[in-house]
Design an enzyme around this catalytic site. Structure first.
Site, PDB file in Angstrom:
ATOM      1  CG  HIS A  53      -0.265  -0.167   2.521  1.00 48.62           C
ATOM      2  ND1 HIS A  53       0.487   0.804   3.109  1.00 48.62           N
ATOM      3  CD2 HIS A  53      -0.206  -1.228   3.359  1.00 48.62           C
ATOM      4  CE1 HIS A  53       0.969   0.367   4.242  1.00 48.62           C
ATOM      5  NE2 HIS A  53       0.581  -0.886   4.431  1.00 48.62           N
TER       6      HIS A  53
HETATM    7  P1  TYD Z   1      -1.540  -2.788   7.554  1.00 48.85           P
HETATM    8  O1  TYD Z   1      -0.939  -1.441   7.797  1.00 48.85           O
HETATM    9  O2  TYD Z   1      -2.297  -2.999   6.282  1.00 48.85           O
HETATM   10  O3  TYD Z   1      -0.421  -3.906   7.691  1.00 48.85           O
HETATM   11  P2  TYD Z   1       0.921  -4.153   6.875  1.00 48.85           P
HETATM   12  O4  TYD Z   1       1.232  -2.939   6.077  1.00 48.85           O
HETATM   13  O5  TYD Z   1       1.943  -4.430   7.930  1.00 48.85           O
HETATM   14  O6  TYD Z   1       0.738  -5.363   6.033  1.00 48.85           O
HETATM   15  O7  TYD Z   1      -2.457  -3.134   8.809  1.00 48.85           O
HETATM   16  C1  TYD Z   1      -3.012  -4.421   8.994  1.00 48.85           C
HETATM   17  C2  TYD Z   1      -4.244  -4.277   9.857  1.00 48.85           C
HETATM   18  O8  TYD Z   1      -3.893  -3.762  11.138  1.00 48.85           O
HETATM   19  C3  TYD Z   1      -5.286  -3.338   9.267  1.00 48.85           C
HETATM   20  O9  TYD Z   1      -6.565  -3.919   9.508  1.00 48.85           O
HETATM   21  C4  TYD Z   1      -5.168  -2.081  10.073  1.00 48.85           C
HETATM   22  C5  TYD Z   1      -4.610  -2.561  11.400  1.00 48.85           C
HETATM   23  N1  TYD Z   1      -3.718  -1.573  12.020  1.00 48.85           N
HETATM   24  C6  TYD Z   1      -4.164  -0.800  13.071  1.00 48.85           C
HETATM   25  O10 TYD Z   1      -5.331  -0.933  13.530  1.00 48.85           O
HETATM   26  N2  TYD Z   1      -3.326   0.108  13.634  1.00 48.85           N
HETATM   27  C7  TYD Z   1      -2.067   0.283  13.189  1.00 48.85           C
HETATM   28  O11 TYD Z   1      -1.301   1.139  13.721  1.00 48.85           O
HETATM   29  C8  TYD Z   1      -1.589  -0.521  12.069  1.00 48.85           C
HETATM   30  C9  TYD Z   1      -0.211  -0.354  11.529  1.00 48.85           C
HETATM   31  C10 TYD Z   1      -2.460  -1.426  11.526  1.00 48.85           C
END
Ligand code: TYD
Length: 140
Positions: A53
């Site tokens: 992303h």
């Molecule tokens: P995401 O940022 O998409 O994970 P990555 O980039 O590590 O693959 O986040 C995964 C899930 O966790 C998404 O449902 C949002 C949640 N999340 C939070 O609630 N708070 C946070 O600070 C982060 C980083 C993620």
């Protein structure tokens, strides 16, 4: 427009002695933004990828607190792969960069310092949306 070449390695201070090392991360001192949130990824199964992303405003410093992994940065024009494997080296990622974290070593820990609290509205989760935003918005 923000490019992958605006994302650089920051060497963090390290104090070492016989009993081990200390590395320090300080607001606006060792890193170029104010930290609003810290999170870490761990227990990552072999072969998994994280990220996938972009962000509109968020700045991050990503550290391999343990083990190693690759971060693939993409600004819509260029890609750059950064290998992280030292707890005293952080990758500063600007907004407007698509990123994917891959090739996690077993037991690795990815520590992230972020400039904003969590907000889903800051994410760009669709790659074609990301490319459209990059094309029309000179700012990111
Ligand atoms: P995401 O940022 O998409 O994970 P990555 O980039 O590590 O693959 O986040 C995964 C899930 O966790 C998404 O449902 C949002 C949640 N999340 C939070 O609630 N708070 C946070 O600070 C982060 C980083 C993620």
């Amino acid at each position: 427009m923000v490019s992958v070449y605006d994302c650089s390695i920051i060497q963090l201070p390290k104090i070492n002695n016989r009993a081990g090392n200390i590395t320090i991360v300080e607001n606006l001192n060792t890193i170029p933004f104010e930290i609003k949130r810290v999170y870490y990824l761990y227990d990552i199964p072999g072969g998994e990828a994280r990220g996938g992303h972009g962000h509109k405003e968020l700045q991050q410093l990503v550290i391999a607190a343990s083990g190693s992994f690759d971060i693939v940065l993409d600004d819509g024009n260029c890609k750059k792969v950064v290998y992280l494997n030292r707890p005293d080296y952080g990758l500063y990622i600007k907004p407007g960069i698509w990123r994917e974290l891959v090739n996690f070593s077993s037991g690795s820990i990815c520590l992230v310092f972020a400039s904003l609290q969590y907000g889903e509205e800051d994410y760009i989760r669709d790659y074609s949306d990301f490319l459209k935003i990059k094309k029309k918005n000179e700012e990111i």
